[in-house]
Design a protein around this motif. Structure first.
Motif, short mmCIF file in Angstrom:
data_model
loop_
_atom_site.label_atom_id
_atom_site.label_comp_id
_atom_site.label_asym_id
_atom_site.label_seq_id
_atom_site.Cartn_x
_atom_site.Cartn_y
_atom_site.Cartn_z
N ILE A 31 28.54 15.67 -11.58
CA ILE A 31 28.80 14.73 -12.67
C ILE A 31 28.02 15.12 -13.92
O ILE A 31 28.58 15.27 -15.02
N VAL A 32 26.71 15.33 -13.75
CA VAL A 32 25.87 15.63 -14.92
C VAL A 32 26.31 16.95 -15.57
O VAL A 32 26.47 17.02 -16.79
N SER A 33 26.55 17.97 -14.74
CA SER A 33 26.90 19.27 -15.34
C SER A 33 28.28 19.23 -15.98
O SER A 33 28.53 19.93 -16.95
N THR A 34 29.17 18.38 -15.45
CA THR A 34 30.49 18.26 -16.08
C THR A 34 30.38 17.65 -17.47
O THR A 34 30.99 18.13 -18.43
N VAL A 35 29.57 16.59 -17.57
CA VAL A 35 29.40 15.97 -18.89
C VAL A 35 28.76 16.96 -19.86
O VAL A 35 29.28 17.22 -20.95
N PRO A 91 28.14 32.97 -33.94
CA PRO A 91 27.33 32.13 -33.06
C PRO A 91 28.06 31.82 -31.75
O PRO A 91 27.45 31.72 -30.69
N GLN A 92 29.40 31.76 -31.82
CA GLN A 92 30.17 31.49 -30.61
C GLN A 92 30.00 32.63 -29.61
O GLN A 92 29.73 32.41 -28.43
N ALA A 93 30.12 33.86 -30.09
CA ALA A 93 29.96 35.02 -29.20
C ALA A 93 28.56 35.03 -28.60
O ALA A 93 28.37 35.30 -27.40
N PHE A 94 27.58 34.68 -29.43
CA PHE A 94 26.19 34.64 -28.97
C PHE A 94 26.03 33.60 -27.86
O PHE A 94 25.46 33.88 -26.80
N MET A 95 26.57 32.40 -28.08
CA MET A 95 26.45 31.34 -27.08
C MET A 95 27.17 31.71 -25.79
O MET A 95 26.72 31.38 -24.70
N MET A 96 28.32 32.41 -25.92
CA MET A 96 29.05 32.79 -24.72
C MET A 96 28.25 33.80 -23.90
O MET A 96 28.27 33.76 -22.67
N THR A 97 27.54 34.70 -24.58
CA THR A 97 26.70 35.65 -23.85
C THR A 97 25.61 34.88 -23.11
O THR A 97 25.36 35.11 -21.93
N LEU A 98 24.98 33.95 -23.82
CA LEU A 98 23.94 33.14 -23.18
C LEU A 98 24.50 32.39 -21.97
O LEU A 98 23.82 32.20 -20.97
N THR A 99 25.77 31.96 -22.08
CA THR A 99 26.39 31.22 -20.98
C THR A 99 26.68 32.13 -19.80
O THR A 99 26.54 31.75 -18.64
N ASN A 100 27.07 33.36 -20.11
CA ASN A 100 27.48 34.27 -19.04
C ASN A 100 26.31 34.90 -18.29
O ASN A 100 26.44 35.23 -17.12
N ILE A 101 25.18 35.06 -18.97
CA ILE A 101 24.06 35.73 -18.31
C ILE A 101 23.64 35.05 -17.01
O ILE A 101 23.52 35.71 -15.98
N PRO A 102 23.42 33.72 -17.00
CA PRO A 102 23.00 33.10 -15.74
C PRO A 102 24.02 33.31 -14.63
O PRO A 102 23.66 33.39 -13.45
N THR A 133 25.76 35.95 -14.05
CA THR A 133 25.70 37.29 -13.47
C THR A 133 24.34 37.55 -12.84
O THR A 133 24.16 38.55 -12.15
N MET A 134 23.39 36.65 -13.09
CA MET A 134 22.05 36.86 -12.56
C MET A 134 22.06 36.60 -11.05
O MET A 134 22.69 35.66 -10.59
N PRO A 135 21.35 37.44 -10.25
CA PRO A 135 21.30 37.17 -8.81
C PRO A 135 20.65 35.81 -8.55
O PRO A 135 19.71 35.43 -9.23
N ASP A 136 21.18 35.09 -7.56
CA ASP A 136 20.64 33.77 -7.22
C ASP A 136 19.14 33.83 -6.96
O ASP A 136 18.41 32.91 -7.32
N ILE A 137 18.72 34.92 -6.34
CA ILE A 137 17.31 34.99 -5.96
C ILE A 137 16.42 34.98 -7.21
O ILE A 137 15.37 34.37 -7.24
N VAL A 138 16.91 35.62 -8.29
CA VAL A 138 16.15 35.62 -9.54
C VAL A 138 16.11 34.22 -10.14
O VAL A 138 15.06 33.72 -10.52
N THR A 139 17.28 33.58 -10.18
CA THR A 139 17.35 32.22 -10.68
C THR A 139 16.42 31.32 -9.87
O THR A 139 15.64 30.53 -10.41
N GLY A 140 16.52 31.45 -8.54
CA GLY A 140 15.72 30.61 -7.65
C GLY A 140 14.24 30.78 -7.88
O GLY A 140 13.50 29.81 -8.09
N LEU A 142 17.90 19.37 -10.49
CA LEU A 142 17.83 20.02 -11.81
C LEU A 142 18.30 21.48 -11.71
O LEU A 142 19.06 21.97 -12.56
N ALA A 143 17.86 22.16 -10.63
CA ALA A 143 18.25 23.55 -10.45
C ALA A 143 19.76 23.67 -10.31
O ALA A 143 20.39 24.54 -10.92
N HIS A 144 20.34 22.75 -9.54
CA HIS A 144 21.79 22.82 -9.32
C HIS A 144 22.55 22.56 -10.62
O HIS A 144 23.54 23.23 -10.91
N ILE A 145 22.07 21.58 -11.41
CA ILE A 145 22.72 21.32 -12.70
C ILE A 145 22.67 22.58 -13.55
O ILE A 145 23.65 22.98 -14.17
N THR A 146 21.50 23.26 -13.52
CA THR A 146 21.32 24.46 -14.32
C THR A 146 22.37 25.52 -14.01
O THR A 146 22.97 26.09 -14.91
#
Lengths: 261, 353
Positions: free
Chosen positions: A74-78, A94-105, A107-114, A135-139
């Motif tokens: 619910i939270v992440s959808t909003v 700025p749109q291209a920049f934001m999309m890169t920021l969106t895509n990086i997580p 492609t990042m391995p879960d273990i790194v995020t974790g 919070l982690a899951h929302i992220t």
């Protein structure tokens, strides 16, 4: 000759599918095995399923899993929907920049995020438990929501929002009565994707919760170290089925959406 | 046309996007019940001008007034204007009736009143009985009418139309031009219309504003703009024309192609360089010996109503329209009556007036 080639083609495909699904098949079959032995079939029984629902630890973990998945979805959808609308209305750069920021997580391995989330929580002295896992899951859910909403925004007539304003709608009214109904399919797909990913996650959950608050995947992991109880076969079988159904729905929706586009 | 009061005023409007000037110093007023067309090639700033009046863009400098009140920074939903967008921008999740009722619902109008007005609008655009249809099931022309109905149902004082017929085929476009014009006259609403189609502008407008590169080149009635273009750009953009460099010998006498031509224009001074415009249909083909100029027909094209001939005479290739054909290669004389020779100030590189 052509018959032979067709036979080869088909058996090749069958072999791949066998490799993919045999383990899960074995697991499901085993979950109905009356005996405790994994090597011997001792008759059909549902009693592992019955035991499963009597197991306090598993039921608590189920609650945690569903709780985190529902709230995170619910939270992440909003957040993701609003972010997508914002990104969509940005200028190109700025749109291209934001999309890169969106895509990086993504492609990042879960273990790194974790691990990085764990370090963050330790560094900020936040006690790990339900809230940190949530919070982690929302992220990690938010980027997926953004990515499923954006295409719908792109398909929209770019003047729809202006047309609503033109007809006397204040911006918030236009958002709820014009933009949201048009991108709703993308929003729902995003929510379901977030829910599924959240149910599915082990690595990030493992690093962001405490041993006292377990979800199903971390519980199974710690139980497995002590030896697999057949109840876990039953649990895994149920989880597999639930996720399979969800994924089928999501896939069907995405296929429908792209057909309409 | 009688002079009705001025309603919308654009004063010294300029607009820049990221340092690029799209409008520079636009001054324009629109009278009540007038049909005004902003005409120009794409990128000339006509749509930006419309969007500034609609409230979707704010000018970098200058102000917009409506009935004397400054509305420069008023958001679109508080303006008494409605817009018909280029690609209609109907709401696909609503049916035809709910699309038209959108604005009325926002005004908290009672339901039966809304229904009555929507029915009246559907009738006006000849689509009664389509209320329950989804907008996606309609043809381009029908969607266009719904977009017009959706705007008109709010009884705006001004209707802004941004190339509303651009997506329709030629025949439908001609029909809709007449329909729009008669609708405007019947309802007595001010129309501000944006198009790059000069024929459309000539057919529909009371006044035309010719724009290029963010500037207004000329404002006037279709007839004025056609007959007395202010410069070569306007002459070229509105209809076809022959534009020749010439010299104004004195009042009512102009020299080009090595010959003196009597004309009716004056006030340019003596021996001053000018641009001369002659419309292709104003050139008369006469016998070789009695023409003001003599030349050779280079090519002939059949255009339906008339023939288009390219005639080389006096060192210039003239475009001539005539209903009688002279075969290519024949020697002819051409002449122009003084009234049809139009003199303009020569266009400078950076043309503002």
């Amino acid at each position: 000759m052509s018959k032979f080639i067709r036979f080869i083609k088909k058996s090749y495909l069958a072999l791949i599918l066998l490799f993919l699904y045999l383990p899960i098949g074995v697991l499901i079959v085993q979950s109905f095995n009356a005996g405790k032995s994994r090597a011997k079939w001792e008759g059909f029984s549902l009693h592992w399923y019955a035991d499963l629902f009597k197991d306090r630890a598993i039921m608590e973990a189920l609650q945690v899993t569903l709780g985190v998945a529902v709230i995170a979805a619910i939270v992440s959808t909003v957040l993701g929907t609003l972010a997508a609308i914002g990104i969509h209305s940005m200028k190109k750069r700025p749109q291209a920049f934001m999309m890169t920021l969106t895509n990086i997580p993504n492609t990042m391995p879960d273990i790194v995020t974790g691990i990085s989330l764990m370090l963050l929580f330790i560094f900020t002295k936040v006690e790990r438990g339900f809230v940190t896992m949530l919070l982690a899951h929302i992220t990690f859910d938010v980027p997926y929501v953004i990515l499923s909403v954006l295409p719908k925004l792109k398909q929209m007539n770019k003047h729809s929002y202006e047309a609503a304003l033109d007809l006397g709608a204040p911006p918030v009214y236009a958002l709820f009565h014009v933009i949201l109904p048009e991108i709703m399919p993308g929003v729902i797909t995003g929510a379901m994707l977030a829910f599924t990913l959240s149910l599915d996650d082990f690595v990030i959950s493992y690093f962001t919760t405490s041993p006292l608050v377990q979800n199903l995947s971390t519980l199974i992991y710690s139980a497995a170290r002590r030896g697999i109880e057949p109840t876990l076969n039953a649990l895994s079988a149920l989880m597999f089925i639930a996720l399979l159904i969800l994924l089928l729905i999501v896939n069907r929706r995405t296929a429908d959406n792209s057909k309409k586009a | 046309m009688e002079e009705s009061p001025r309603m919308i005023y654009l004063e010294n409007i300029s607009k820049e996007y990221d340092g690029v000037t799209v409008l520079s110093d636009i001054n324009l007023y629109i009278r009540k019940k007038e049909f005004v067309t902003l005409l120009g090639p794409s990128g000339c700033g006509k749509t930006t001008t419309l969007r500034i009046i609609g409230g979707f863009e704010y000018p970098s400098t200058g102000r917009v007034t409506f009935d004397g009140k400054d509305i420069t920074s008023l958001p679109p939903y508080k303006r008494r204007v409605n817009t018909v967008f280029q690609k209609y921008a109907l709401f696909p999740h609503l049916n035809v009736r709910d699309n038209i009722a959108f604005g009325l619902k926002l005004k908290k109008m009672p339901k039966n009143e809304i229904n009555k007005r929507v029915d009246k609008m559907l009738d006006l655009v000849n689509l009664s009985g389509y209320g329950k249809r989804s907008v996606d099931s309609l043809s381009g022309g029908q969607q266009q009418r719904i977009a017009i109905a959706r705007a008109l149902v709010n009884e705006p004082e001004v209707l802004l139309l941004d190339e509303p017929l651009g997506a329709l085929d030629l025949k439908l476009r001609k029909e809709m031009q007449l329909e729009l014009k008669s609708m405007q006259q019947r309802l007595g609403i001010t129309f501000l219309y944006v198009t790059h189609d000069q024929e459309e502008a000539l057919t529909m407008s009371d006044n035309i504003v010719v724009m290029n590169a963010g500037r207004i080149l000329q404002i006037g009635s279709p007839k004025t703009i056609y007959d007395e273009p202010k410069n070569a750009f306007v002459a070229n953009f509105i209809g076809e024309s022959n534009i020749i460099r010439g010299t104004m010998v004195r009042d009512e006498l102009v020299h080009f192609c090595g010959v003196d031509f009597p004309c009716v224009d004056a006030g340019f001074g003596n021996d001053k360089p000018v641009d001369v415009v002659i419309r292709p249909e104003d050139i008369v083909i006469v016998g070789e010996d009695i023409g003001q100029l003599t030349g050779t027909v280079k090519s002939v094209l059949f255009k339906g109503v008339h023939y288009e001939m390219m005639i080389e005479a006096g060192g210039f290739t003239w475009k001539v329209h005539s209903t009688t054909m002279q075969p290519a290669g024949s020697r002819v004389g051409i002449s122009v009556v003084p009234f049809n020779i139009h003199i303009m100030h020569p266009m400078k590189e950076d043309e503002s007036k």
